[in-house]
Design a protein around this motif. Structure first.
Motif, PDB file in Angstrom:
ATOM      1  N   HIS A 120       0.806  -1.213   0.000  1.00 34.75           N
ATOM      2  CA  HIS A 120       0.000   0.000   0.000  1.00 34.75           C
ATOM      3  C   HIS A 120       0.846   1.274   0.000  1.00 34.75           C
ATOM      4  CE1 HIS A 120      -3.506  -2.483   0.525  1.00 34.75           C
ATOM      5  NE2 HIS A 120      -3.028  -2.986   1.656  1.00 34.75           N
ATOM      6  N   GLY A 121       2.178   1.119  -0.026  1.00 38.90           N
ATOM      7  CA  GLY A 121       3.034   2.285  -0.150  1.00 38.90           C
ATOM      8  C   GLY A 121       3.432   2.941   1.148  1.00 38.90           C
ATOM      9  N   SER A 122       3.330   2.235   2.267  1.00 35.45           N
ATOM     10  CA  SER A 122       3.804   2.774   3.544  1.00 35.45           C
ATOM     11  C   SER A 122       5.024   1.978   3.999  1.00 35.45           C
ATOM     12  CB  SER A 122       2.709   2.698   4.607  1.00 35.45           C
ATOM     13  OG  SER A 122       2.291   1.359   4.818  1.00 35.45           O
ATOM     14  N   ASN A 145       4.876   8.674   3.577  1.00 38.10           N
ATOM     15  CA  ASN A 145       6.036   8.484   2.707  1.00 38.10           C
ATOM     16  C   ASN A 145       5.921   9.280   1.414  1.00 38.10           C
ATOM     17  OD1 ASN A 145       8.510   7.168   1.904  1.00 38.10           O
ATOM     18  ND2 ASN A 145       7.264   6.014   0.447  1.00 38.10           N
ATOM     19  N   ASN A 146       7.049   9.785   0.990  1.00 36.22           N
ATOM     20  CA  ASN A 146       7.184  10.412  -0.313  1.00 36.22           C
ATOM     21  C   ASN A 146       8.059   9.478  -1.162  1.00 36.22           C
ATOM     22  OD1 ASN A 146       7.594  12.176  -2.467  1.00 36.22           O
ATOM     23  ND2 ASN A 146       9.130  13.399  -1.400  1.00 36.22           N
ATOM     24  N   PRO A 147       7.529   8.964  -2.304  1.00 35.37           N
ATOM     25  CA  PRO A 147       6.484   9.521  -3.167  1.00 35.37           C
ATOM     26  C   PRO A 147       5.130   8.845  -3.096  1.00 35.37           C
ATOM     27  CG  PRO A 147       7.745   7.929  -4.409  1.00 35.37           C
ATOM     28  CD  PRO A 147       8.328   7.934  -3.014  1.00 35.37           C
ATOM     29  N   THR A 148       4.932   7.869  -2.216  1.00 38.21           N
ATOM     30  CA  THR A 148       3.720   7.066  -2.282  1.00 38.21           C
ATOM     31  C   THR A 148       2.530   7.667  -1.547  1.00 38.21           C
ATOM     32  OG1 THR A 148       4.451   5.807  -0.359  1.00 38.21           O
ATOM     33  CG2 THR A 148       5.038   4.928  -2.531  1.00 38.21           C
ATOM     34  N   GLY A 149       2.792   8.412  -0.458  1.00 39.93           N
ATOM     35  CA  GLY A 149       1.712   8.997   0.330  1.00 39.93           C
ATOM     36  C   GLY A 149       1.156   8.110   1.413  1.00 39.93           C
ATOM     37  N   GLY A 150       1.716   6.893   1.580  1.00 46.18           N
ATOM     38  CA  GLY A 150       1.225   5.986   2.615  1.00 46.18           C
ATOM     39  C   GLY A 150       1.745   6.353   3.993  1.00 46.18           C
ATOM     40  N   MET A 151       0.961   6.028   5.029  1.00 46.74           N
ATOM     41  CA  MET A 151       1.339   6.353   6.404  1.00 46.74           C
ATOM     42  C   MET A 151       1.367   5.114   7.271  1.00 46.74           C
ATOM     43  SD  MET A 151      -2.092   7.783   8.303  1.00 46.74           S
ATOM     44  CE  MET A 151      -1.904   6.706   9.737  1.00 46.74           C
TER      45      MET A 151
END
Length: 351
Positions: A120-122, A145-151
């Motif tokens: 999921h990009g975190s 996170n940059n560049p995904t935007g997940g937390m």
């Protein structure tokens, strides 16, 4: 018949959506502070940004001596690396993530240890922890996170900090802190920096506060590291208008920031819906940008740029199939949707 005047081609509309800049400029109080500080441009700014450090400390209940204010949070990363890293040391962080971690690690002759993100990009904090060795000096957690935007949520961060060996300094990069509305998201300065376990937290005035062009950010660091960082800091690296604007921004009415947060969230949700309507599956994001797989990201970004729309292809970040799109003003987002709709039909995603 008289000669007709030569007509210049109509300018291509431009949408700058590659830099994760905020939609809005400085808040009203900061604009006034910048104008006043400009009149003192013949004077050097305050050495050590003491007034701003004290104001940040008062806001978060942190002693001013633990705060380093610099020309953006990237500069704080630079000073941390200078203080703590050398050949043979290791630095762990997610992948893909903010490229400054890798660059600063390499510049010090240390070894970067990238760890894959979750689907999921975190950040995958269990995997990050497993990558730690006796040589690890820094562990970056970019949240969101940059560049995904997940937390990652507060319980995950706390468990990670509790399990992290004492010889490793965790650095929680919260550059996009002020965009996040999820109640599970931690305020790491308030929740973790007052505990016994040393923690560093990074913030910036570049994003929601609209000061990217003035370059000012800060880190809350363990006291001895903060002292060492200030000793090697470039003199006056935060200029007078930048310091004045940041100081004024701290007193901005909450409703002014809340309006920016809401406008960004609305733009993000509209972008996500537009991408889904075109058959794309953007990663979930809580920040002011969205990552989406588009196939050949470089080709897509070049096609967009040819029509005045600039996004970030992520090949150099380790995601050559993806672009990152910043949430911009409505007119720029409309322009992106218009052009991307045409480009996407020519270069479909490999998803």
């Amino acid at each position: 018949m008289p000669e007709q005047p030569r007509r210049e081609p109509a300018p291509v509309p431009v949408a700058h959506l590659a830099q994760n800049e905020g939609i809005f400029g400085p808040v009203a109080a900061a604009r006034r502070a910048i104008a006043e500080a400009a009149g003192r441009g013949n004077r050097y700014p305050e050495a050590g940004t003491g007034a701003l450090r004290r104001a940040i400390g008062a806001r978060y209940g942190i002693p001013a001596e633990r705060i380093v204010v610099a020309a953006g949070s990237t500069a704080v990363i630079h000073y941390l690396s200078l203080c703590l890293l050398g050949p043979g040391d290791e630095v762990v962080f997610g992948h893909p993530t903010f490229v400054a971690y890798r660059l600063e690690t390499a510049n010090r002759g240390a070894t970067a240890v990238p760890v894959p993100l979750t689907e999921h990009g975190s950040y995958d904090l269990d995997s990050l922890l497993a990558a730690v060795t006796p040589r690890t000096k820094l562990a970056y957690v970019t949240n969101p996170n940059n560049p995904t935007g997940g937390m990652v949520a507060r319980d995950e961060v706390r468990a990670f900090l509790d399990a992290l060996p004492a010889h490793v300094l965790p650095v929680i990069d919260e550059a996009y802190f002020d965009y996040v509305e999820d109640p599970g998201y931690p305020d790491s300065i308030k929740e973790f920096c007052s505990e016994d376990r040393p923690v560093a937290v990074l913030r910036t005035f570049s994003k929601i506060f609209g000061l990217a062009g003035l370059r000012v950010g800060f880190g809350v660091l363990p006291a001895e590291i903060a002292k060492a960082a200030r000793k090697i800091q470039v003199p006056y690296d935060v200029n007078g208008p930048a310091a004045a604007a940041a100081l004024a921004t701290l007193d901005a009415p909450e409703h002014e920031i809340a309006e920016r947060r809401a406008a960004t969230a609305a733009g993000r949700e509209l972008l996500v819906s537009r991408l889904r309507a075109l058959g794309f599956a953007p990663l979930p994001s809580v920040a002011n940008f969205v990552q989406v797989r588009v196939g050949d990201a470089r080709a897509v970004a070049e096609s967009l740029a040819a029509e005045g729309v600039f996004v970030r292809p992520l090949g150099s970040w380790g995601a050559p199939d993806s672009i990152r799109v910043t949430i911009g003003p409505p007119s720029e987002m409309d322009r992106f949707a218009e052009v991307f709709g045409r480009v996407a039909r020519r270069t479909p995603a490999d998803s």
